[in-house]
Design an enzyme around this catalytic site. Sequence first.
Site, short mmCIF file in Angstrom:
data_model
loop_
_atom_site.label_atom_id
_atom_site.label_comp_id
_atom_site.label_asym_id
_atom_site.label_seq_id
_atom_site.Cartn_x
_atom_site.Cartn_y
_atom_site.Cartn_z
N SER A 1 2.14 1.65 -6.87
CA SER A 1 1.71 2.53 -7.90
C SER A 1 1.28 1.63 -9.09
CB SER A 1 3.34 3.05 -8.64
OG SER A 1 3.91 2.14 -9.31
N LYS A 2 0.74 2.29 -10.10
CA LYS A 2 0.11 1.63 -11.29
C LYS A 2 1.29 0.75 -11.75
CE LYS A 2 -0.27 4.07 -15.14
NZ LYS A 2 -0.68 4.88 -16.31
#
Length: 507
Positions: free
Chosen positions: A265-266
């Site tokens: 994920s970011k």
Amino acid sequence: MTKKVRVRFAPSPTGGLHLGGVRTVLYNYLFAKHHGGDFVLRIEDTDQTRYVAGAEQYIYDCLSWCGLEPDESPLKGGPHAPYRQSERKAMYYQYAKQLVDAGYAYYAFDTPEELEAMRANLKTEANPTPQYDGKIRMQMRNSLALGMEEAQHLIDAGTPYVVRIKMPQNEQVVFTDMIRGEVHFDTNLVDDKVLLKADGMPTYHLAVVVDDYLMQITHAFRGEEWLPSAPVHILLWQYLGWGKAMPQWAHLPLILKPDGHGKLSKRDGERLGFPVFAMNWKDPKTDEETQGFRERGFLPEAFINILAMLGWNDGTEQEIFSKEELIAKFDIGRVHKGGAKFDYEKAKWYNHQYIQRKTDAELLPLVKPYIAAHGITTDDAYLEKVITLIKERCTLLPDFWEQGHFFFTTPEIKEPAAITDKWNEQKKAFFESWADGLDGITNWTHEAIETSFNEAMAAHGLKKGDVLLPLRFMLVGGKYGPGVFQIAEMVGKYEARKRIVNAISSI
Ligand code: GLU
């Protein structure tokens, strides 16, 4: 005659493009080009509540930075324009209506409060999020429960409604995924998804099927997260009577966190200090900025090579592939089913390789902005020589400044102790007299500078081990960089002498 291959990348423009999204673009692109087909970019923006300013432009910019230009797109146009779903709004209603008329879909009038009440009433521990499905649809306010006549009255009276698919009960939906093989779904586990919303916009499920059909898409590659939607799409293809034209699907594996546990994920990028988006993305609502590979100093060729290898290989040990080679060798059947771990160190290794493979002249325009960012204007021939000397030490483009700033500005000596600790009168005398004598070197080349240095050193009874490191600190500011005599040659006689003299007087 076999049909011309046509693939599409169909993003919803809701934010920055995660590297998994760019890999989807890449696999689509490679497959299309391998088969001499078309690569279509379709913007899936029917969910107006998720509109994000700038997100669509960002997608164009990413594709163009990566060199993965679509053959048809909202910007480029093409035979199936428009390519932005919001502009195709008027096309979808007739298909929703066709489905209702044939009994495969129905009108539903339930208000948000009624839906909420249904979920609250049916919620149990075993079923924490009750769905609008075959088990409960007859208890809701829709054209199946109320009858078509009453439904028509409600519609005529202007009651807001949606169209939902009527998922069949006790059926198996089966399709063959190009990566996963045969995949089975139990229709009892799938809810009656909304196809057309109260504002007349289709949902993703209806729009993706209608547009893949109308745009004559032959193969659809998308992330694994879309696999659960596949049974809805397959049934829609059948119910609309287009079953034979259904594209072949491949659901691409996830890109995993470096430790292999879960989707990258970011936030993982922020936590571990590496980019996850293709280019910097600033959320216009929160002003939060997420770093991109481009701004970190990755070359687009390296970036697409890295992405290609996240889930695919050609069956050999080869790791470096040009785009042309990828086009020639890419085979969707060789994409792994399992997720691919993202390894940032390996990503940097690729970039280092690509920097080494570029000529200095090719690197020049790429490096220049990183030098200019420090307020320096330099002549191209000089910068190109600097590139020759330091490129081996550079992994990311900003490294050209880190590794080469002393070619452009007088450095600060970062650890003076490296000189002062072992400094003595003998060394001082040597550096003073050598610096004085620099004027006499008429042919200012690194060979001539080195010869003069060696002669002065011998005359003062010193060895390389005594004076070479201090000289490096004087010229560079730290213990790094290419050959010191090459540095002296590059910065010029006057500047070299100034750095030595200043260093001596500061000790
Ligand atoms: N609009 C979907 C997305 O945002 C596309 C999924 C598909 O390719 O079918 O990813």
